[in-house]
Design an enzyme around this catalytic site. Sequence first.
Site, mmCIF file in Angstrom:
data_model
loop_
_atom_site.group_PDB
_atom_site.id
_atom_site.type_symbol
_atom_site.label_atom_id
_atom_site.label_comp_id
_atom_site.label_asym_id
_atom_site.label_seq_id
_atom_site.Cartn_x
_atom_site.Cartn_y
_atom_site.Cartn_z
ATOM 1 N N GLU A 85 -9.367 6.254 2.535
ATOM 2 C CA GLU A 85 -8.797 5.927 3.844
ATOM 3 C C GLU A 85 -8.356 7.204 4.531
ATOM 4 O OE1 GLU A 85 -5.331 5.121 6.545
ATOM 5 O OE2 GLU A 85 -5.524 6.465 4.842
ATOM 6 N N CYS A 117 -8.411 0.034 1.732
ATOM 7 C CA CYS A 117 -8.271 0.073 0.268
ATOM 8 C C CYS A 117 -9.474 -0.519 -0.460
ATOM 9 C CB CYS A 117 -7.003 -0.644 -0.158
ATOM 10 S SG CYS A 117 -5.557 -0.027 0.692
ATOM 11 N N HIS A 243 -5.598 -5.382 -6.474
ATOM 12 C CA HIS A 243 -5.204 -4.252 -5.636
ATOM 13 C C HIS A 243 -3.675 -4.258 -5.566
ATOM 14 C CE1 HIS A 243 -4.562 -1.468 -2.485
ATOM 15 N NE2 HIS A 243 -4.152 -2.396 -1.625
HETATM 16 N N1 CAA Z 1 17.243 -6.908 -4.560
HETATM 17 C C1 CAA Z 1 16.106 -7.480 -4.992
HETATM 18 N N2 CAA Z 1 15.126 -7.898 -4.146
HETATM 19 C C2 CAA Z 1 15.332 -7.729 -2.817
HETATM 20 C C3 CAA Z 1 16.521 -7.151 -2.309
HETATM 21 C C4 CAA Z 1 17.508 -6.738 -3.254
HETATM 22 N N3 CAA Z 1 18.641 -6.164 -2.855
HETATM 23 N N4 CAA Z 1 16.440 -7.132 -0.955
HETATM 24 C C5 CAA Z 1 15.233 -7.673 -0.627
HETATM 25 N N5 CAA Z 1 14.579 -8.043 -1.760
HETATM 26 C C6 CAA Z 1 13.256 -8.633 -1.874
HETATM 27 C C7 CAA Z 1 12.931 -9.662 -0.803
HETATM 28 O O1 CAA Z 1 13.453 -10.931 -1.128
HETATM 29 C C8 CAA Z 1 11.412 -9.634 -0.817
HETATM 30 O O2 CAA Z 1 10.940 -10.370 -1.927
HETATM 31 P P1 CAA Z 1 9.753 -11.443 -1.751
HETATM 32 O O3 CAA Z 1 8.591 -10.678 -1.228
HETATM 33 O O4 CAA Z 1 9.554 -11.983 -3.104
HETATM 34 O O5 CAA Z 1 10.245 -12.439 -0.744
HETATM 35 C C9 CAA Z 1 11.099 -8.158 -1.108
HETATM 36 O O6 CAA Z 1 12.311 -7.597 -1.622
HETATM 37 C C10 CAA Z 1 10.684 -7.361 0.113
HETATM 38 O O7 CAA Z 1 11.637 -7.609 1.118
HETATM 39 P P2 CAA Z 1 11.185 -7.844 2.619
HETATM 40 O O8 CAA Z 1 10.074 -8.846 2.668
HETATM 41 O O9 CAA Z 1 12.384 -8.075 3.441
HETATM 42 O O10 CAA Z 1 10.601 -6.391 2.909
HETATM 43 P P3 CAA Z 1 10.138 -5.751 4.260
HETATM 44 O O11 CAA Z 1 9.712 -6.778 5.223
HETATM 45 O O12 CAA Z 1 11.132 -4.770 4.698
HETATM 46 O O13 CAA Z 1 8.838 -4.924 3.784
HETATM 47 C C11 CAA Z 1 6.510 -5.036 3.279
HETATM 48 C C12 CAA Z 1 7.910 -5.408 2.827
HETATM 49 C C13 CAA Z 1 6.096 -5.881 4.472
HETATM 50 C C14 CAA Z 1 5.541 -5.277 2.130
HETATM 51 C C15 CAA Z 1 6.490 -3.527 3.672
HETATM 52 O O14 CAA Z 1 6.826 -2.749 2.573
HETATM 53 C C16 CAA Z 1 5.144 -3.062 4.216
HETATM 54 O O15 CAA Z 1 4.842 -3.216 5.394
HETATM 55 N N6 CAA Z 1 4.302 -2.413 3.341
HETATM 56 C C17 CAA Z 1 3.003 -1.914 3.741
HETATM 57 C C18 CAA Z 1 1.975 -3.016 3.873
HETATM 58 C C19 CAA Z 1 1.535 -3.579 2.558
HETATM 59 O O16 CAA Z 1 1.680 -2.992 1.528
HETATM 60 N N7 CAA Z 1 0.918 -4.785 2.599
HETATM 61 C C20 CAA Z 1 0.412 -5.421 1.415
HETATM 62 C C21 CAA Z 1 -0.810 -6.226 1.700
HETATM 63 S S1 CAA Z 1 -2.021 -5.248 2.590
HETATM 64 C C22 CAA Z 1 -2.780 -4.302 1.408
HETATM 65 O O17 CAA Z 1 -2.667 -4.563 0.258
HETATM 66 C C23 CAA Z 1 -3.548 -3.099 1.869
HETATM 67 C C24 CAA Z 1 -2.711 -1.876 1.630
HETATM 68 O O18 CAA Z 1 -2.746 -1.304 0.559
HETATM 69 C C25 CAA Z 1 -1.860 -1.405 2.694
#
Ligand code: CAA
Length: 427
Positions: A85, A117, A243
């Site tokens: 990428e 990816c 992945h």
């Molecule tokens: N203790 C334990 N767990 C906690 C916590 C705490 N204090 N606070 C929050 N959590 C948990 C939440 O409950 C949540 O768990 P679940 O998913 O089981 O519900 C988890 O932590 C994440 O919290 P949020 O959903 O609130 O997190 P966020 O919205 O801030 O960000 C994300 C999460 C969207 C994945 C972000 O990291 C992101 O955008 N990442 C990049 C995109 C990505 O990786 N996408 C994956 C699919 S796409 C793909 O695979 C291609 C690629 O490689 C990019």
Amino acid sequence: MQMQPKVGIESISVHVPRYFVDLKTLAAANDVDPGKYYHGLGVRRMAVVAPDEDPVTMAVEAARALIERNKLDGGRIGLLVVGTESGVDGAKPIAAYVHGLVGLSGECRTFDAKHACYSGTAALRMAADWCAVHGTQHRNKALVIATDIARYDEGSAGEPTQGAGAVAMLVGDEPHVLELDLRNEAVFSREVMDFWRPNYRSSAMVDGKTSISSYLSALKNTYLTHRAASGFGWDDYEYLLFHVPFPKMAYKAFRVLCGLERNDNADDQFDLRSGPALWANRELGNIYSGSLYLSLAGLLEKGGRKVEGARIGLFSYGSGCCAEFFTGRLGTDSKNWADKIGIGAGLDRRTELTYEQYLAFRKNGNALACDGSYTGDPQGAAFGRLRKVFYCGIRDHRRMYFVNDNVAQVARNSGIETRSRRSSVAV
Ligand code: CAA
């Protein structure tokens, strides 16, 4: 009926970048509970590249280690495909740099594959098909490399899912690592705006929630298609690999499959069938095109005899999107895996960064290397001597690489512009 030729991964090697940030450090800086990163996302540390590392040097290091550790005859490689990428040029592929810096034969087809990816899997599957056709020829091996730097905006939700690394795989007709089942493939594509990186940006853009739902719906689609076509069911897989943008995503994926299979023992099953493959992903973070193969390498490096001969299911997802579920059987060569893959050794050598150092690397990394002012730190110096290829910026619109003498000779013969590293230069 015509016999299918045996094809798959003959050997695999991982390059671990030389720095890392602990996710507790990042959580403190972002004023987030560390539990969110450690448990909510399942990541512990994220790999950070030094200013003199880039996707090209990582790919070269992984390929070089693969060739040296396995005493491979590079002259037998007739195809080099790099999945990435993180392309460094609009026209010139990373594969062209790697071809010269590793010193492969001129009789070799070289190109990059791109689909976020999924590109590592695209490269692997095309290489496997190529090997099946070129079975008996002398130059019948393919080198597949997945190399990436995962980078999101500072302070964004994606930042804790950053990482970097490269995985090199030799593909051919002696699949000591993973024999691929070429007959059954289940692929799925649909245009979606879940994750992308415009040419003018070095950080990815992402719609996180859309990316997760797109990933999971592609998983359902490909798993069911594969199940119907292949006849393989849940009990046929000793391990399921995914992945891994962050390790919790593999858990989400596993639960979806449990739902499809009406299996209500998801947690125990996950610990047995997917958990053992995730330790390296927790340490390096997302390496985009190589993340699935980092899981595979992690399973092999620590699994030993226990995983020999196991049938595995693999799910690859690339945003945008293209996904594939495919299967294979692990080889029986575990004594060779532990010390040849290189994850543990790479982790042992790396250096932790403070948050401020991480920011400086982010902001100034390439500039430091460009003007030659980057001299590394004492631990970096020890590690640096083990490396052979160093990115040193852009001059006259050309990317420059310092290489150690023996590698430089090969590179010069291939017409690549390089400068030998003087022993007095500290890295
Ligand atoms: N203790 C334990 N767990 C906690 C916590 C705490 N204090 N606070 C929050 N959590 C948990 C939440 O409950 C949540 O768990 P679940 O998913 O089981 O519900 C988890 O932590 C994440 O919290 P949020 O959903 O609130 O997190 P966020 O919205 O801030 O960000 C994300 C999460 C969207 C994945 C972000 O990291 C992101 O955008 N990442 C990049 C995109 C990505 O990786 N996408 C994956 C699919 S796409 C793909 O695979 C291609 C690629 O490689 C990019």
